[in-house]
Design a protein around this motif. Sequence first.
Motif, PDB file in Angstrom:
ATOM      1  N   THR A  10       0.910  -1.169  -0.003  1.00 55.93           N
ATOM      2  CA  THR A  10       0.206  -0.079   0.165  1.00 55.93           C
ATOM      3  C   THR A  10       0.826   1.005   0.074  1.00 55.93           C
ATOM      4  N   HIS A  11       1.781   1.218   0.757  1.00 58.06           N
ATOM      5  CA  HIS A  11       2.746   2.280   0.804  1.00 58.06           C
ATOM      6  C   HIS A  11       3.273   2.510  -0.487  1.00 58.06           C
ATOM      7  N   ASN A  12       3.918   1.633  -1.334  1.00 54.95           N
ATOM      8  CA  ASN A  12       4.555   1.723  -2.589  1.00 54.95           C
ATOM      9  C   ASN A  12       3.614   2.273  -3.524  1.00 54.95           C
ATOM     10  N   ARG A  13       2.219   1.863  -3.357  1.00 54.82           N
ATOM     11  CA  ARG A  13       1.517   2.286  -4.423  1.00 54.82           C
ATOM     12  C   ARG A  13       1.084   3.708  -4.229  1.00 54.82           C
ATOM     13  N   LEU A  14       1.127   3.939  -2.890  1.00 57.95           N
ATOM     14  CA  LEU A  14       0.745   5.494  -2.537  1.00 57.95           C
ATOM     15  C   LEU A  14       1.983   6.340  -3.085  1.00 57.95           C
ATOM     16  N   ILE A  15       3.089   5.794  -3.061  1.00 57.89           N
ATOM     17  CA  ILE A  15       4.433   6.605  -3.591  1.00 57.89           C
ATOM     18  C   ILE A  15       4.303   6.606  -5.082  1.00 57.89           C
ATOM     19  N   THR A  16       3.783   5.652  -5.709  1.00 59.23           N
ATOM     20  CA  THR A  16       3.432   5.610  -7.106  1.00 59.23           C
ATOM     21  C   THR A  16       2.746   6.749  -7.860  1.00 59.23           C
ATOM     22  N   VAL A  17       1.528   6.595  -6.948  1.00 61.73           N
ATOM     23  CA  VAL A  17       0.226   7.486  -7.332  1.00 61.73           C
ATOM     24  C   VAL A  17       0.841   9.083  -7.270  1.00 61.73           C
ATOM     25  N   ALA A  18       1.493   9.376  -6.103  1.00 59.19           N
ATOM     26  CA  ALA A  18       1.845  10.678  -5.894  1.00 59.19           C
ATOM     27  C   ALA A  18       2.846  11.368  -6.751  1.00 59.19           C
ATOM     28  N   SER A  19       3.719  10.286  -7.240  1.00 58.74           N
ATOM     29  CA  SER A  19       4.854  10.508  -8.300  1.00 58.74           C
ATOM     30  C   SER A  19       4.191  10.959  -9.633  1.00 58.74           C
ATOM     31  N   ALA A  20       2.947  10.226  -9.737  1.00 57.66           N
ATOM     32  CA  ALA A  20       2.408  10.328 -11.154  1.00 57.66           C
ATOM     33  C   ALA A  20       1.745  11.372 -11.037  1.00 57.66           C
ATOM     34  N   VAL A  21       1.133  11.870 -10.063  1.00 61.60           N
ATOM     35  CA  VAL A  21       0.343  13.240 -10.236  1.00 61.60           C
ATOM     36  C   VAL A  21       1.262  14.330  -9.993  1.00 61.60           C
ATOM     37  N   ALA A  22       2.521  14.420  -9.570  1.00 59.10           N
ATOM     38  CA  ALA A  22       3.324  15.437  -9.633  1.00 59.10           C
ATOM     39  C   ALA A  22       3.794  15.763 -10.963  1.00 59.10           C
ATOM     40  N   PHE A  23       4.013  14.478 -11.539  1.00 60.26           N
ATOM     41  CA  PHE A  23       4.604  14.696 -12.901  1.00 60.26           C
ATOM     42  C   PHE A  23       3.388  15.035 -13.799  1.00 60.26           C
ATOM     43  N   GLY A  24       2.143  14.849 -13.779  1.00 59.92           N
ATOM     44  CA  GLY A  24       1.259  15.456 -14.417  1.00 59.92           C
ATOM     45  C   GLY A  24       0.811  16.758 -14.188  1.00 59.92           C
ATOM     46  N   PHE A  25       1.221  17.193 -12.990  1.00 61.21           N
ATOM     47  CA  PHE A  25       1.102  18.791 -12.676  1.00 61.21           C
ATOM     48  C   PHE A  25       2.270  19.566 -13.446  1.00 61.21           C
ATOM     49  N   ALA A  26       3.253  18.868 -13.507  1.00 64.47           N
ATOM     50  CA  ALA A  26       4.610  19.719 -13.900  1.00 64.47           C
ATOM     51  C   ALA A  26       4.450  19.713 -15.251  1.00 64.47           C
ATOM     52  N   CYS A  27       3.965  18.669 -16.025  1.00 59.28           N
ATOM     53  CA  CYS A  27       3.669  18.783 -17.527  1.00 59.28           C
ATOM     54  C   CYS A  27       2.610  19.862 -17.804  1.00 59.28           C
ATOM     55  N   PHE A  28       1.486  19.858 -16.911  1.00 53.20           N
ATOM     56  CA  PHE A  28       0.492  20.796 -17.084  1.00 53.20           C
ATOM     57  C   PHE A  28       1.013  22.475 -16.933  1.00 53.20           C
ATOM     58  N   GLN A  29       1.843  22.562 -16.004  1.00 54.56           N
ATOM     59  CA  GLN A  29       2.383  23.876 -15.798  1.00 54.56           C
ATOM     60  C   GLN A  29       3.382  24.305 -17.216  1.00 54.56           C
ATOM     61  N   LEU A  30       3.910  23.245 -17.720  1.00 56.16           N
ATOM     62  CA  LEU A  30       4.887  23.384 -18.855  1.00 56.16           C
ATOM     63  C   LEU A  30       3.952  23.779 -20.113  1.00 56.16           C
ATOM     64  N   ALA A  31       2.787  23.102 -20.171  1.00 57.61           N
ATOM     65  CA  ALA A  31       2.086  23.263 -21.307  1.00 57.61           C
ATOM     66  C   ALA A  31       1.224  24.724 -21.286  1.00 57.61           C
ATOM     67  N   VAL A  32       0.960  25.016 -19.862  1.00 58.02           N
ATOM     68  CA  VAL A  32       0.349  26.431 -19.739  1.00 58.02           C
ATOM     69  C   VAL A  32       1.262  27.738 -20.176  1.00 58.02           C
ATOM     70  N   GLN A  33       2.504  27.310 -20.102  1.00 56.01           N
ATOM     71  CA  GLN A  33       3.547  28.670 -20.584  1.00 56.01           C
ATOM     72  C   GLN A  33       3.373  28.848 -22.220  1.00 56.01           C
ATOM     73  N   PHE A  34       2.957  27.742 -22.904  1.00 58.72           N
ATOM     74  CA  PHE A  34       2.916  28.184 -24.167  1.00 58.72           C
ATOM     75  C   PHE A  34       1.607  28.705 -24.850  1.00 58.72           C
TER      76      PHE A  34
END
Length: 189
Positions: A10-34
Amino acid sequence: MPQYSAGNITHNRLITVASAVAFGFACFQLAVQFIPESGAVTTPTPAVNSSASPDKLPTPNYDELANWNLFGNPKVKTKAKKVVPIVAPETRLKLELQGIVYSNPPADGIAIISEPGKPQKTYHLGDALPGNATLYALEQDHVILQRNGRHETLTLRKSPDMQTPMNETTVQSDLPVQRMQVSTDKKII
């Protein structure tokens, strides 16, 4: 060996989901700049010349393009310099010319020279030689040295079996090669 427990998985899944959310948010911020600040997305429209119809495009001027000389000026011909052989007296230095590797361009050529009782060495044009001399030029059967501002000749030693210096046309199978022609011609035979 690691132990797997329900809490660990459960702890490993939580870390994987949190990493995916952070990566998605970073991609969204990059796309907003354009995205333009006005919020409206515009598409560029090609410039249209109202006087030219699609059926009648301007004809390229190939003569003008040819005058650009993209690959050099073929009309300019360089005149070959006339090579005047240097006539110089035989050197008095205790040197023996063992061989010549002649090349085109001559700057890539090599002279094989030795001093009595010492191993032979290779010299290029401009190299310093024993006796305060410099290798000045390579010829078919001799080299020109420059010493104290004067030119001197060092001749290729003659084979005991021959009256002329050995070269690529007079080499016999039992004698070592004294001189060879090196070509930098890029033609494939």
